[in-house]
Design an enzyme around this catalytic site. Structure first.
Site, PDB file in Angstrom:
ATOM      1  N   LYS A   1      -7.615  -4.540   6.770  1.00 29.19           N
ATOM      2  CA  LYS A   1      -6.637  -4.408   5.815  1.00 29.19           C
ATOM      3  C   LYS A   1      -7.290  -5.452   4.487  1.00 29.19           C
ATOM      4  O   LYS A   1      -8.250  -5.809   4.745  1.00 29.19           O
ATOM      5  CB  LYS A   1      -5.400  -5.088   6.227  1.00 29.19           C
ATOM      6  CG  LYS A   1      -4.581  -4.336   7.166  1.00 29.19           C
ATOM      7  CD  LYS A   1      -3.178  -4.896   7.759  1.00 29.19           C
ATOM      8  CE  LYS A   1      -2.326  -5.250   6.522  1.00 29.19           C
ATOM      9  NZ  LYS A   1      -2.034  -3.959   5.714  1.00 29.19           N
TER      10      LYS A   1
ATOM     11  N   GLU B   1      -0.482 -10.581   3.483  1.00 26.58           N
ATOM     12  CA  GLU B   1      -0.304  -9.653   4.737  1.00 26.58           C
ATOM     13  C   GLU B   1      -0.412 -10.313   5.937  1.00 26.58           C
ATOM     14  O   GLU B   1       0.229 -10.131   7.021  1.00 26.58           O
ATOM     15  CB  GLU B   1      -1.044  -8.485   4.381  1.00 26.58           C
ATOM     16  CG  GLU B   1      -0.432  -7.557   3.403  1.00 26.58           C
ATOM     17  CD  GLU B   1      -1.466  -6.432   3.071  1.00 26.58           C
ATOM     18  OE1 GLU B   1      -0.854  -5.127   2.698  1.00 26.58           O
ATOM     19  OE2 GLU B   1      -2.692  -6.347   3.363  1.00 26.58           O
TER      20      GLU B   1
ATOM     21  N   LYS C   1      -7.407   6.713   9.356  1.00 25.75           N
ATOM     22  CA  LYS C   1      -7.558   5.616   9.590  1.00 25.75           C
ATOM     23  C   LYS C   1      -7.919   5.155  10.802  1.00 25.75           C
ATOM     24  O   LYS C   1      -8.353   4.060  10.963  1.00 25.75           O
ATOM     25  CB  LYS C   1      -6.232   4.774   9.085  1.00 25.75           C
ATOM     26  CG  LYS C   1      -5.698   5.041   7.747  1.00 25.75           C
ATOM     27  CD  LYS C   1      -6.412   4.455   6.758  1.00 25.75           C
ATOM     28  CE  LYS C   1      -5.965   4.800   5.347  1.00 25.75           C
ATOM     29  NZ  LYS C   1      -4.931   4.219   4.916  1.00 25.75           N
TER      30      LYS C   1
ATOM     31  N   GLY D   1       0.722  -1.099   0.115  1.00 27.65           N
ATOM     32  CA  GLY D   1      -0.057  -0.074   0.097  1.00 27.65           C
ATOM     33  C   GLY D   1       0.867   1.222  -0.014  1.00 27.65           C
ATOM     34  O   GLY D   1       2.206   1.394  -0.057  1.00 27.65           O
ATOM     35  N   SER D   2       0.385   2.324   0.002  1.00 27.01           N
ATOM     36  CA  SER D   2       1.001   3.682  -0.084  1.00 27.01           C
ATOM     37  C   SER D   2       1.779   3.909   1.005  1.00 27.01           C
ATOM     38  O   SER D   2       2.730   4.702   0.899  1.00 27.01           O
ATOM     39  CB  SER D   2       0.025   4.922  -0.806  1.00 27.01           C
ATOM     40  OG  SER D   2      -1.092   4.799   0.320  1.00 27.01           O
TER      41      SER D   2
ATOM     42  N   ASP E   1       3.523  -2.619   8.283  1.00 26.18           N
ATOM     43  CA  ASP E   1       2.401  -2.468   7.202  1.00 26.18           C
ATOM     44  C   ASP E   1       1.207  -1.326   7.390  1.00 26.18           C
ATOM     45  O   ASP E   1       1.184  -0.958   8.622  1.00 26.18           O
ATOM     46  CB  ASP E   1       1.509  -3.865   7.208  1.00 26.18           C
ATOM     47  CG  ASP E   1       1.100  -4.232   5.676  1.00 26.18           C
ATOM     48  OD1 ASP E   1       0.897  -3.338   4.991  1.00 26.18           O
ATOM     49  OD2 ASP E   1       0.654  -5.403   5.699  1.00 26.18           O
ATOM     50  N   GLY E   2       0.699  -1.054   6.410  1.00 29.92           N
ATOM     51  CA  GLY E   2      -0.481   0.087   6.519  1.00 29.92           C
ATOM     52  C   GLY E   2      -1.551  -0.658   6.932  1.00 29.92           C
ATOM     53  O   GLY E   2      -1.591  -1.844   7.179  1.00 29.92           O
ATOM     54  N   ALA E   3      -2.863   0.109   6.998  1.00 26.87           N
ATOM     55  CA  ALA E   3      -4.036  -0.592   7.457  1.00 26.87           C
ATOM     56  C   ALA E   3      -5.177   0.438   6.647  1.00 26.87           C
ATOM     57  O   ALA E   3      -4.875   1.613   6.519  1.00 26.87           O
ATOM     58  CB  ALA E   3      -4.295  -0.497   8.958  1.00 26.87           C
ATOM     59  N   ASP E   4      -6.273  -0.050   6.647  1.00 31.62           N
ATOM     60  CA  ASP E   4      -7.393   0.682   6.204  1.00 31.62           C
ATOM     61  C   ASP E   4      -8.252   1.353   7.321  1.00 31.62           C
ATOM     62  O   ASP E   4      -8.701   2.247   7.254  1.00 31.62           O
ATOM     63  CB  ASP E   4      -8.441  -0.085   5.339  1.00 31.62           C
ATOM     64  CG  ASP E   4      -7.768  -0.544   4.059  1.00 31.62           C
ATOM     65  OD1 ASP E   4      -7.193  -0.003   3.144  1.00 31.62           O
ATOM     66  OD2 ASP E   4      -7.592  -1.859   4.001  1.00 31.62           O
TER      67      ASP E   4
HETATM   68  C1  5RP Z   1      -3.164  -3.469   1.462  1.00 35.96           C
HETATM   69  C2  5RP Z   1      -3.568  -3.186   2.428  1.00 35.96           C
HETATM   70  C3  5RP Z   1      -2.887  -1.721   2.803  1.00 35.96           C
HETATM   71  O1  5RP Z   1      -1.978  -1.750   3.833  1.00 35.96           O
HETATM   72  C4  5RP Z   1      -4.026  -1.015   3.257  1.00 35.96           C
HETATM   73  O2  5RP Z   1      -5.184  -0.868   1.952  1.00 35.96           O
HETATM   74  C5  5RP Z   1      -3.488   0.574   3.455  1.00 35.96           C
HETATM   75  O3  5RP Z   1      -3.212   1.164   2.298  1.00 35.96           O
HETATM   76  P1  5RP Z   1      -2.613   2.670   1.964  1.00 35.96           P
HETATM   77  O4  5RP Z   1      -1.522   2.693   2.853  1.00 35.96           O
HETATM   78  O5  5RP Z   1      -2.461   2.933   0.728  1.00 35.96           O
HETATM   79  O6  5RP Z   1      -3.655   3.468   2.583  1.00 35.96           O
HETATM   80  O7  5RP Z   1      -4.098  -3.924   3.447  1.00 35.96           O
HETATM   81  O8  5RP Z   1      -3.870  -4.925   0.983  1.00 35.96           O
END
Ligand code: 5RP
Length: 240
Positions: free
Chosen positions: A99, A108, A126, A30-31, A86-89
């Site tokens: 996620k 992930e 988030k 993710g970004s 890692d990122g998260a939604d």
């Molecule tokens: C990908 C994920 C990402 O970590 C999540 O969507 C967050 O993305 P971003 O950092 O672009 O907001 O779970 O499957």
């Protein structure tokens, strides 16, 4: 750079500081994770960081890691990882997370489970009081099971949508050859119960509920970063 990207960078910067020479790391997707990847690349390039290897959680992350020369490895060579970033939604106060917005939830979660320390990084949009509030839950489904699994997921109280892809007609196919359902449950009162229910549906490969994995989160805001630890009952549930 947008203020949102700057917030992601701030969070990533704090997490990357946890990486020590010699570590094997899980590299998220993710970004926000991309910001961490770029920073790791810079630290390797300057010689500040050396002797690390990473396990990427998606094809995109693999390509980005290769671009900045992070040596890659696999869970077969290193089934236990020192640290994952890692990122998260969506993240709640217990550091449980949704996620899978980028469709990479399957790898992930396997990587999250393999990490001794697992850090979530995100901007402050988030954070949520309750998971599921204005956030659909991604669920990876085997294509053969699509319709029955989707019906079963709806029976659990969601509105389920098959994720489509841009760039080609038809449904999105994950890195693992599966489909993704975005299931809108509204606020999820008991994510642990829902996780169990979803896993009891034949054809469900994995869900985007990441419960009890993160032991730390960095949340980037306007010029600052919040450091969050999970509450004690999350830790107890994880060890149950
Ligand atoms: C990908 C994920 C990402 O970590 C999540 O969507 C967050 O993305 P971003 O950092 O672009 O907001 O779970 O499957």
């Amino acid at each position: 750079m947008s203020s949102n990207t700057a917030a992601k960078r701030r969070a990533a910067f704090r997490a990357v500081k946890h990486i020590e020479n010699g570590m094997i790391i899980g590299i998220g997707s993710g970004s926000t994770a991309l910001q961490a990847i770029k920073m790791i690349g810079e630290l390797l390039d300057s010689g500040e960081l050396y002797d690390i290897m990473g396990v990427p959680t998606s094809t995109q992350t693999m390509f980005e890691s290769i671009k900045v020369k992070i040596p890659l490895t696999t869970l077969d060579e290193h089934p236990q990882l020192d640290l994952g970033i890692d990122g998260a939604d969506q993240i709640d106060s217990k550091l449980n997370a949704i996620k899978g917005g980028g469709g990479a939830l399957f790898k992930e979660k396997i990587v999250a489970a393999a990490c001794k320390e697992y850090i979530l990084i995100a901007d402050n949009t988030k954070i949520a009081d309750t998971l599921g509030l204005d956030q659909a839950l991604p669920v990876e489904i085997h294509p053969f099971a699509l319709t029955p699994a989707m019906k079963a997921i709806e029976k659990l109280g969601s509105k389920a949508t098959l994720r489509m892809t841009g760039g080609k007609l038809g449904p999105l196919v994950t890195d693992n050859g599966n489909y993704l359902i975005d299931a809108d449950f509204g606020p999820i009162a008991d994510p642990w119960w829902l996780e169990q229910q979803l896993h009891s549906i034949p054809g469900v490969i994995e869900t985007g509920l990441f419960l009890g994995y993160a032991n730390l989160a960095y949340i980037g805001g306007k010029g600052s970063v919040k450091r969050l630890k999970p509450s004690i009952d999350t830790v107890l549930k994880k060890n149950r």
